[in-house]
Design a protein around this motif. Structure first.
Motif, PDB file in Angstrom:
ATOM      1  N   LYS A  85       0.822  -1.216   0.000  1.00 57.77           N
ATOM      2  CA  LYS A  85       0.000   0.000   0.000  1.00 57.77           C
ATOM      3  C   LYS A  85       0.853   1.262   0.000  1.00 57.77           C
ATOM      4  CE  LYS A  85      -3.551  -2.310  -0.530  1.00 57.77           C
ATOM      5  NZ  LYS A  85      -3.955  -2.467  -1.923  1.00 57.77           N
ATOM      6  N   ILE A  86       1.993   1.237   0.640  1.00 60.56           N
ATOM      7  CA  ILE A  86       2.895   2.388   0.585  1.00 60.56           C
ATOM      8  C   ILE A  86       3.383   2.578  -0.849  1.00 60.56           C
ATOM      9  CG2 ILE A  86       5.195   3.209   1.239  1.00 60.56           C
ATOM     10  CD1 ILE A  86       4.610   2.091   4.068  1.00 60.56           C
ATOM     11  N   LYS A  87       3.786   1.473  -1.478  1.00 64.60           N
ATOM     12  CA  LYS A  87       4.306   1.531  -2.848  1.00 64.60           C
ATOM     13  C   LYS A  87       3.232   1.961  -3.845  1.00 64.60           C
ATOM     14  CE  LYS A  87       5.001  -2.230  -5.187  1.00 64.60           C
ATOM     15  NZ  LYS A  87       5.456  -3.549  -5.625  1.00 64.60           N
ATOM     16  N   ARG A  88       2.015   1.475  -3.680  1.00 62.06           N
ATOM     17  CA  ARG A  88       0.959   1.742  -4.665  1.00 62.06           C
ATOM     18  C   ARG A  88       0.163   3.000  -4.398  1.00 62.06           C
ATOM     19  NH1 ARG A  88      -2.148  -3.373  -6.663  1.00 62.06           N
ATOM     20  NH2 ARG A  88      -2.749  -1.755  -8.116  1.00 62.06           N
ATOM     21  N   LEU A  89       0.162   3.492  -3.145  1.00 64.57           N
ATOM     22  CA  LEU A  89      -0.649   4.660  -2.820  1.00 64.57           C
ATOM     23  C   LEU A  89       0.170   5.876  -2.384  1.00 64.57           C
ATOM     24  CD1 LEU A  89      -3.523   2.850  -0.894  1.00 64.57           C
ATOM     25  CD2 LEU A  89      -3.571   3.700  -3.240  1.00 64.57           C
ATOM     26  N   PRO A  92       3.193   7.230  -5.104  1.00 67.34           N
ATOM     27  CA  PRO A  92       2.669   8.068  -6.198  1.00 67.34           C
ATOM     28  C   PRO A  92       2.100   9.395  -5.703  1.00 67.34           C
ATOM     29  CG  PRO A  92       1.913   5.819  -6.461  1.00 67.34           C
ATOM     30  CD  PRO A  92       2.576   5.894  -5.114  1.00 67.34           C
ATOM     31  N   CYS A  93       1.444   9.368  -4.555  1.00 62.97           N
ATOM     32  CA  CYS A  93       0.900  10.608  -3.989  1.00 62.97           C
ATOM     33  C   CYS A  93       2.023  11.613  -3.730  1.00 62.97           C
ATOM     34  CB  CYS A  93       0.144  10.306  -2.699  1.00 62.97           C
ATOM     35  SG  CYS A  93      -0.560  11.769  -1.920  1.00 62.97           S
ATOM     36  N   MET A  94       3.101  11.156  -3.116  1.00 59.91           N
ATOM     37  CA  MET A  94       4.216  12.056  -2.807  1.00 59.91           C
ATOM     38  C   MET A  94       4.911  12.557  -4.070  1.00 59.91           C
ATOM     39  SD  MET A  94       5.909  10.243   0.474  1.00 59.91           S
ATOM     40  CE  MET A  94       4.964   9.919   1.932  1.00 59.91           C
ATOM     41  N   LEU A  95       5.109  11.677  -5.037  1.00 58.79           N
ATOM     42  CA  LEU A  95       5.788  12.072  -6.269  1.00 58.79           C
ATOM     43  C   LEU A  95       4.978  13.076  -7.088  1.00 58.79           C
ATOM     44  CD1 LEU A  95       7.320   8.676  -7.466  1.00 58.79           C
ATOM     45  CD2 LEU A  95       8.528  10.624  -6.484  1.00 58.79           C
ATOM     46  N   PHE A  96       3.713  12.763  -7.326  1.00 60.64           N
ATOM     47  CA  PHE A  96       2.906  13.637  -8.171  1.00 60.64           C
ATOM     48  C   PHE A  96       2.468  14.917  -7.457  1.00 60.64           C
ATOM     49  CE2 PHE A  96       2.621   9.670 -10.547  1.00 60.64           C
ATOM     50  CZ  PHE A  96       3.022  10.141 -11.783  1.00 60.64           C
ATOM     51  N   THR A  97       2.322  14.867  -6.145  1.00 58.41           N
ATOM     52  CA  THR A  97       2.072  16.102  -5.398  1.00 58.41           C
ATOM     53  C   THR A  97       3.310  16.995  -5.488  1.00 58.41           C
ATOM     54  OG1 THR A  97       0.499  15.039  -3.903  1.00 58.41           O
ATOM     55  CG2 THR A  97       1.506  17.094  -3.149  1.00 58.41           C
ATOM     56  N   PHE A 121      -7.149  11.406  -2.590  1.00 60.10           N
ATOM     57  CA  PHE A 121      -7.813  10.126  -2.360  1.00 60.10           C
ATOM     58  C   PHE A 121      -6.820   8.994  -2.091  1.00 60.10           C
ATOM     59  CE2 PHE A 121      -6.913   9.897  -6.823  1.00 60.10           C
ATOM     60  CZ  PHE A 121      -6.687   8.563  -7.068  1.00 60.10           C
ATOM     61  N   LEU A 122      -5.563   9.142  -2.526  1.00 57.12           N
ATOM     62  CA  LEU A 122      -4.578   8.087  -2.261  1.00 57.12           C
ATOM     63  C   LEU A 122      -4.278   7.982  -0.771  1.00 57.12           C
ATOM     64  CD1 LEU A 122      -2.145   8.589  -5.268  1.00 57.12           C
ATOM     65  CD2 LEU A 122      -3.902   6.835  -4.978  1.00 57.12           C
ATOM     66  N   LYS A 123      -4.161   9.129  -0.098  1.00 64.42           N
ATOM     67  CA  LYS A 123      -3.955   9.100   1.355  1.00 64.42           C
ATOM     68  C   LYS A 123      -5.197   8.557   2.052  1.00 64.42           C
ATOM     69  CE  LYS A 123      -2.590  13.441   1.299  1.00 64.42           C
ATOM     70  NZ  LYS A 123      -2.188  14.780   1.759  1.00 64.42           N
ATOM     71  N   MET A 124      -6.362   8.969   1.570  1.00 64.04           N
ATOM     72  CA  MET A 124      -7.612   8.488   2.144  1.00 64.04           C
ATOM     73  C   MET A 124      -7.730   6.969   1.983  1.00 64.04           C
ATOM     74  SD  MET A 124     -10.878   7.427   0.946  1.00 64.04           S
ATOM     75  CE  MET A 124     -10.929   8.084  -0.677  1.00 64.04           C
ATOM     76  N   LEU A 125      -7.441   6.457   0.793  1.00 61.70           N
ATOM     77  CA  LEU A 125      -7.511   5.008   0.574  1.00 61.70           C
ATOM     78  C   LEU A 125      -6.506   4.257   1.445  1.00 61.70           C
ATOM     79  CD1 LEU A 125      -7.955   4.522  -3.288  1.00 61.70           C
ATOM     80  CD2 LEU A 125      -9.567   3.913  -1.479  1.00 61.70           C
ATOM     81  N   MET A 130      -5.772   0.385   5.790  1.00 58.54           N
ATOM     82  CA  MET A 130      -5.168   0.030   7.082  1.00 58.54           C
ATOM     83  C   MET A 130      -6.258  -0.323   8.101  1.00 58.54           C
ATOM     84  SD  MET A 130      -1.970   0.042   6.606  1.00 58.54           S
ATOM     85  CE  MET A 130      -2.122  -0.265   4.857  1.00 58.54           C
ATOM     86  N   THR A 131      -7.289   0.502   8.172  1.00 59.54           N
ATOM     87  CA  THR A 131      -8.390   0.248   9.114  1.00 59.54           C
ATOM     88  C   THR A 131      -9.091  -1.063   8.783  1.00 59.54           C
ATOM     89  OG1 THR A 131      -8.733   2.619   9.394  1.00 59.54           O
ATOM     90  CG2 THR A 131     -10.535   1.171  10.060  1.00 59.54           C
ATOM     91  N   THR A 132      -9.368  -1.271   7.511  1.00 58.62           N
ATOM     92  CA  THR A 132     -10.074  -2.483   7.100  1.00 58.62           C
ATOM     93  C   THR A 132      -9.239  -3.727   7.391  1.00 58.62           C
ATOM     94  OG1 THR A 132     -11.235  -1.242   5.395  1.00 58.62           O
ATOM     95  CG2 THR A 132     -11.199  -3.626   5.158  1.00 58.62           C
ATOM     96  N   TRP A 133      -7.940  -3.654   7.147  1.00 60.72           N
ATOM     97  CA  TRP A 133      -7.077  -4.803   7.429  1.00 60.72           C
ATOM     98  C   TRP A 133      -7.111  -5.135   8.913  1.00 60.72           C
ATOM     99  CZ3 TRP A 133      -3.118  -6.508  10.393  1.00 60.72           C
ATOM    100  CH2 TRP A 133      -2.487  -7.684   9.996  1.00 60.72           C
ATOM    101  N   LEU A 134      -6.987  -4.104   9.766  1.00 62.75           N
ATOM    102  CA  LEU A 134      -6.998  -4.337  11.213  1.00 62.75           C
ATOM    103  C   LEU A 134      -8.344  -4.906  11.665  1.00 62.75           C
ATOM    104  CD1 LEU A 134      -5.090  -1.159  12.396  1.00 62.75           C
ATOM    105  CD2 LEU A 134      -4.284  -3.531  12.522  1.00 62.75           C
TER     106      LEU A 134
END
Length: 186
Positions: A85-89, A92-97, A121-125, A130-134
């Motif tokens: 999730k860090i790699k996929r969300l 990209p958020c940090m790079l494109f922002t 939405f990438l940070k939101m997802l 994380m919440t759903t996994w827990l």
């Protein structure tokens, strides 16, 4: 592996709806950094026909996570899940922002910590996953349903900050506000 045809159709519709909305944002008065003449027809189309674009996108993402977790046995190790999730969300958020901040000459740290332009939405997802996994790992289904209902009711009355995407996380994970000051376009 069988494909989920209905979900593929919904995901395609959600992606097209989000892209179309962003293509016409300047004419909807949704972006304050780029001015175009307001077009009421565009506003009508995007606010009525495509009103559920982001909730649908989030719902499809959650469904696919559930399918992978429950039906295909993926993501049972938190370390691998977090890394994915860090790699996929987040990356990209940090790079494109950063790219947007460079182009618009804005403060990168403020935008990563704050709203983050079109990739909010990438940070939101990330927080939703994380919440759903827990919850999936540690709470049984009946208890999870009761907890989700209680949290949904509570969150309807609380306004959350936009720090690190937390505000959008609560907006899309637990509830769906009617228009929230044009947040879909920022």
């Amino acid at each position: 592996m069988p494909k989920l045809q209905n979900i593929i159709v919904l995901r395609t519709f959600a992606i097209i709806a989000v892209v179309l909305y962003h293509c016409y944002c300047p004419w909807l008065e949704a972006w304050n950094w780029y001015k175009c003449e307001y077009r009421s027809l565009y506003s009508f189309i995007f606010e009525t026909v495509l009103v559920g674009r982001m909730p649908l996108f989030v719902c499809v993402s959650g469904y696919l996570f559930s399918h992978l977790y429950l039906d295909r046995g993926k993501y049972h190790e938190f370390g691998n899940f977090l890394q994915n999730k860090i790699k996929r969300l987040l990356v990209p958020c940090m790079l494109f922002t950063g790219l947007m901040c460079l182009i618009l000459q804005l403060n990168y740290v403020e935008n990563i910590v704050g709203y983050g332009f079109h990739l909010w939405f990438l940070k939101m997802l990330f927080f939703c996953f994380m919440t759903t996994w827990l919850c999936a790992k540690y709470i049984h289904q009946i208890k999870l349903d009761i907890i989700a209902i209680c949290i949904s009711i509570i969150m309807m009355f609380i306004s959350m900050p936009k720090f690190l995407g937390i505000g959008q996380y609560f907006k899309y994970y637990y509830r769906r506000d009617s228009r929230d000051n044009g947040d879909d376009a920022r």
